[in-house]
Write a protein that holds these residues in place. Structure first.
Motif, PDB file in Angstrom:
ATOM      1  N   HIS A 190       0.830  -1.210   0.000  1.00  0.00           N
ATOM      2  CA  HIS A 190       0.000   0.000   0.000  1.00  0.00           C
ATOM      3  C   HIS A 190       0.866   1.263   0.000  1.00  0.00           C
ATOM      4  O   HIS A 190       0.477   2.288  -0.582  1.00  0.00           O
ATOM      5  CB  HIS A 190      -0.925  -0.006   1.211  1.00  0.00           C
ATOM      6  CG  HIS A 190      -2.016  -1.019   1.114  1.00  0.00           C
ATOM      7  ND1 HIS A 190      -2.996  -0.966   0.152  1.00  0.00           N
ATOM      8  CD2 HIS A 190      -2.286  -2.131   1.858  1.00  0.00           C
ATOM      9  CE1 HIS A 190      -3.823  -1.987   0.297  1.00  0.00           C
ATOM     10  NE2 HIS A 190      -3.424  -2.706   1.319  1.00  0.00           N
ATOM     11  N   ARG A 191       2.019   1.179   0.633  1.00  0.00           N
ATOM     12  CA  ARG A 191       2.910   2.342   0.628  1.00  0.00           C
ATOM     13  C   ARG A 191       3.412   2.620  -0.794  1.00  0.00           C
ATOM     14  O   ARG A 191       3.421   3.776  -1.249  1.00  0.00           O
ATOM     15  CB  ARG A 191       4.079   2.081   1.568  1.00  0.00           C
ATOM     16  CG  ARG A 191       5.028   3.258   1.743  1.00  0.00           C
ATOM     17  CD  ARG A 191       6.111   2.907   2.737  1.00  0.00           C
ATOM     18  NE  ARG A 191       5.564   2.701   4.083  1.00  0.00           N
ATOM     19  CZ  ARG A 191       6.245   2.175   5.094  1.00  0.00           C
ATOM     20  NH1 ARG A 191       7.506   1.802   4.905  1.00  0.00           N
ATOM     21  NH2 ARG A 191       5.678   2.021   6.282  1.00  0.00           N
ATOM     22  N   HIS A 193       1.876   1.642  -3.529  1.00  0.00           N
ATOM     23  CA  HIS A 193       0.719   2.089  -4.301  1.00  0.00           C
ATOM     24  C   HIS A 193       0.413   3.558  -4.016  1.00  0.00           C
ATOM     25  O   HIS A 193       0.081   4.329  -4.936  1.00  0.00           O
ATOM     26  CB  HIS A 193      -0.486   1.215  -3.962  1.00  0.00           C
ATOM     27  CG  HIS A 193      -1.722   1.571  -4.715  1.00  0.00           C
ATOM     28  ND1 HIS A 193      -1.839   1.404  -6.079  1.00  0.00           N
ATOM     29  CD2 HIS A 193      -2.895   2.110  -4.290  1.00  0.00           C
ATOM     30  CE1 HIS A 193      -3.023   1.816  -6.467  1.00  0.00           C
ATOM     31  NE2 HIS A 193      -3.691   2.241  -5.409  1.00  0.00           N
ATOM     32  N   HIS A 194       0.527   3.934  -2.753  1.00  0.00           N
ATOM     33  CA  HIS A 194       0.265   5.332  -2.386  1.00  0.00           C
ATOM     34  C   HIS A 194       1.277   6.262  -3.061  1.00  0.00           C
ATOM     35  O   HIS A 194       0.905   7.327  -3.587  1.00  0.00           O
ATOM     36  CB  HIS A 194       0.343   5.466  -0.866  1.00  0.00           C
ATOM     37  CG  HIS A 194       0.121   6.858  -0.365  1.00  0.00           C
ATOM     38  ND1 HIS A 194      -1.090   7.509  -0.495  1.00  0.00           N
ATOM     39  CD2 HIS A 194       0.967   7.728   0.251  1.00  0.00           C
ATOM     40  CE1 HIS A 194      -0.979   8.721   0.029  1.00  0.00           C
ATOM     41  NE2 HIS A 194       0.240   8.878   0.480  1.00  0.00           N
ATOM     42  N   LYS A 195       2.538   5.841  -3.070  1.00  0.00           N
ATOM     43  CA  LYS A 195       3.553   6.663  -3.736  1.00  0.00           C
ATOM     44  C   LYS A 195       3.265   6.770  -5.230  1.00  0.00           C
ATOM     45  O   LYS A 195       3.406   7.842  -5.829  1.00  0.00           O
ATOM     46  CB  LYS A 195       4.940   6.053  -3.508  1.00  0.00           C
ATOM     47  CG  LYS A 195       5.440   6.166  -2.071  1.00  0.00           C
ATOM     48  CD  LYS A 195       6.832   5.573  -1.932  1.00  0.00           C
ATOM     49  CE  LYS A 195       7.344   5.692  -0.486  1.00  0.00           C
ATOM     50  NZ  LYS A 195       8.688   5.077  -0.332  1.00  0.00           N
ATOM     51  N   VAL A 197       0.329   6.511  -6.676  1.00  0.00           N
ATOM     52  CA  VAL A 197      -0.843   7.380  -6.862  1.00  0.00           C
ATOM     53  C   VAL A 197      -0.451   8.846  -6.707  1.00  0.00           C
ATOM     54  O   VAL A 197      -0.917   9.717  -7.452  1.00  0.00           O
ATOM     55  CB  VAL A 197      -1.949   6.994  -5.862  1.00  0.00           C
ATOM     56  CG1 VAL A 197      -3.067   8.020  -5.846  1.00  0.00           C
ATOM     57  CG2 VAL A 197      -2.511   5.630  -6.205  1.00  0.00           C
ATOM     58  N   ILE A 198       0.403   9.118  -5.745  1.00  0.00           N
ATOM     59  CA  ILE A 198       0.851  10.506  -5.560  1.00  0.00           C
ATOM     60  C   ILE A 198       1.605  10.992  -6.792  1.00  0.00           C
ATOM     61  O   ILE A 198       1.411  12.129  -7.262  1.00  0.00           O
ATOM     62  CB  ILE A 198       1.727  10.603  -4.298  1.00  0.00           C
ATOM     63  CG1 ILE A 198       0.866  10.401  -3.036  1.00  0.00           C
ATOM     64  CG2 ILE A 198       2.435  11.942  -4.233  1.00  0.00           C
ATOM     65  CD1 ILE A 198       1.662  10.372  -1.762  1.00  0.00           C
TER      66      ILE A 198
END
Length: 626
Positions: A190-191, A193-195, A197-198
């Motif tokens: 998720h980290r 994926h979050h990066k 997405v950012i």
């Protein structure tokens, strides 16, 4: 051999083993096997202090100081060490727990049960209770089990419980470790994926800013172009006004020239010398002749249009002939259709099939820009219509059968003469593709529906659009006149059906219930019911008198492209996107399937007698079911 009289040897031996006493010298395995036991008297003498040998403990750290002061310090140190030793002894020696001592009998029984010595337990209990009854054994003299044994048993039980708890805690720890690893992996995923997405968000923000700047640069250009557009419109209007004024002046000049008497031939030389008459006798060139002919054609068209009047919608309509039919038909509805013939008429998908009102002639429209008239049952091509610039979407016969209306993706509706196959009239006015067309029962009006969210009613006599129907917010996919009336039915991609008054162009009622785009809608021959199908395969029946839904049939998920009733109104056919033709019995509610198309089926229609069924597919073929 029997045991000695008095206390049974087996019981005493069991007591000696349990209490840790020394066993008799003759009590070996052979004697136990024979069941004979011997007792030996042993005397225990306490050792005297003289015989006790002391161990010498070297003290490497202890040193005797020199001098009197050093001697006093040494004595003080010895006393302190003695005091520390006493304190340590007091701390290390723990007081015994005040626990109720266990009886020797219970202790032995528990011990034998624990060791699994069931036969010895039976023998002990029999002899023990026998001695108690005889009064030989005194329970008070036997005493209790020493506290150390009970404490050992308690500690063993605690040890077992602790081992069991330790095992459970280890299992819990292993499971927690696995959950931790899994959670860490999910956290890392998720980290990342979050990066990601950012990063995508930042990229989109930058692109959006760039697009805003890019489009902001167009605003001045658009403003200038709008100003130029308005200027050109004004110039166009002024030019058209000047043209009309010039045409009027020219017509007045021509009228005035006709009133002037012709000049005799012998005076021609004199008149040519007059400056005012020089232009009258100049010979006409090809350019002037073309302009004159164009003006005359333009005036003739205006006169013809002025002479043609708009058609009037009939107020007293003829009754629907289908209503005069008997309600109970002698012949039952047919459902056992079988594929009999395949007509290969087009190179591209067939979009529509219609039957001639009175003859055994079938019209098929295709995306290859052609329509063909075919005789039945042989399938010979009589006529082929060419003229549209794009694919054909629908067609409809004039009530007399002498004319045909076709709609196309080129935004036009064309009328064709069925005798010669020539186009007689073209209606232009839609902004996007035209999906459907239909004739009024009087034969003077044609209605069309388009992708531009509007429907139009065209007057055949005055050759113009009489009315535009506004109300739908998405593409209008189907349009049909109610039999022998001025009422129109439209089906739209905005998931609704609408009922219109063709005379006023107003929407009288809207029907809602579909969850997807409505592809087609039609009336029963008697007009008391409406059938509609949508892009998810749901077919709905509506009561036209109450304007309420009757039933909903889901044969999806393939879309329903077209629905049609047979002449009796008891069978409804649906052409599906899966290539299956669904037949619905309106009396029993049973659904029948006709499988024969290899790909998507676009259109379906019944013959006049209901004995045959015709369907068109995306492979360019028309299939006959009988």
């Amino acid at each position: 051999m029997a045991a000695q009289q008095g206390v049974p040897t087996s019981s005493l031996r069991a007591l000696e083993e349990a209490l840790g006493m020394g066993s008799a010298a003759g009590g070996d395995a052979s004697d136990m096997a024979e069941g004979t036991y011997y007792l030996e008297q042993v005397t225990i003498t306490e050792p005297s202090e003289d015989d006790y040998e002391y161990e010498e403990i070297p003290d490497d750290n202890f040193s005797i100081p020199e001098g009197e002061e050093d001697l006093a310090k040494a004595i003080q140190m010895v006393q302190e060490q003695d005091t520390d030793t006493q304190i340590l002894e007091q701390k290390t020696v723990l007081p015994s727990k005040h626990v109720v001592p266990e009886v020797i009998e219970d202790f032995l029984c528990n011990f034998l049960i624990k060791m699994g010595m069931t036969r010895t337990l039976d023998c002990f209990q029999s002899e023990w209770y026998e001695l108690i009854q005889k009064g030989v054994t005194k329970l008070k003299e036997v005493g209790a089990v020493p506290d150390v044994y009970t404490q050992n048993m308690v500690l063993e039980n605690e040890n077992k419980n602790l081992k069991k708890d330790l095992k459970q805690w280890k299992q819990a720890a292993d499971k927690a470790r696995e959950d931790l690893l899994k959670t860490q992996k999910e956290r890392d995923f998720h980290r990342m994926h979050h990066k990601r997405v950012i990063q995508e968000k930042n990229k989109l923000i930058n692109d959006l800013k760039g697009m805003k700047l890019h489009y902001a640069s167009y605003e001045p250009t658009i403003r200038v172009l709008l100003e130029k557009h308005h200027t050109l419109l004004r110039q166009k209007m002024l030019t058209s006004m000047e043209r009309d004024r010039a045409i009027e002046q020219l017509s007045e000049c021509q009228i005035s020239s006709r009133l002037v008497e012709p000049v005799p031939s012998f005076q021609a030389t004199k008149t040519r010398a007059i400056p005012g008459y020089e232009k009258e006798f100049v010979p006409e060139g090809p350019t002037q002749r073309g302009l004159r002919e164009a003006r005359e054609q333009y005036k003739s068209k205006i006169r013809m249009k002025d002479n043609r009047k708009d058609s009037e919608f009939p107020t007293d309509m003829q009754p629907n002939p289908d209503l005069c039919l008997p309600t109970g038909n002698d012949s039952p509805a047919k459902f056992n259709y079988q594929l009999s013939t395949i007509f290969r008429l087009h190179d591209l998908p067939v979009s529509c099939i219609v039957m001639h009102p009175s003859k055994d002639i079938l019209i098929s429209c295709s995306e290859d820009r052609l329509w063909k008239a075919v005789t039945l049952p042989k399938g010979n091509v009589l006529l082929t219509g060419t003229g549209h610039n794009d694919w054909l979407s629908n067609c409809c016969f004039h009530p007399s059968g002498n004319m045909l209306a076709t709609s196309s993706g080129d935004t036009t509706v064309k009328l064709w003469n069925m005798t010669s196959g020539n186009c007689t009239l073209t209606f232009e006015g839609h902004k996007h593709a035209v999906w459907s067309c239909t004739w009024h029962s009087c034969g003077d009006f044609v209605a069309s529906s388009s992708l531009d969210t509007t429907s139009k009613i065209w007057d055949v006599n005055s050759e113009r659009c009489r009315c535009t129907l506004y109300g739908h917010i998405d593409s209008v996919n189907s349009i049909e006149f109610f039999p022998c009336s001025n009422t129109l039915l439209t089906a739209s991609a905005d998931k609704s059906l609408s009922i219109w008054d063709a005379r006023t162009g107003k929407c009288e009622q809207s029907l809602y219930g579909h969850m997807h785009s409505v592809n087609d809608a039609t009336f029963t021959p008697k007009g008391h019911m409406i059938a509609s199908c949508d892009s998810c395969g749901v077919t709905k029946l509506w009561d036209f008198r109450k304007l309420l839904p009757i039933v909903s049939i889901d044969v999806g998920p393939s879309p329903g492209n077209e629905v049609n009733f047979d002449s009796s109104g008891r069978v409804l056919a649906q052409a599906s996107g899966s290539g299956v033709i669904h037949l619905l019995d309106l009396q029993s509610g049973q659904i029948y399937k006709l499988v024969g198309h290899e790909n998507e089926a676009h259109t379906v229609v019944f013959s006049h007698d209901g004995e045959s069924l015709f369907s068109g597919g995306c492979d360019g073929t028309v299939r006959v079911w009988s």
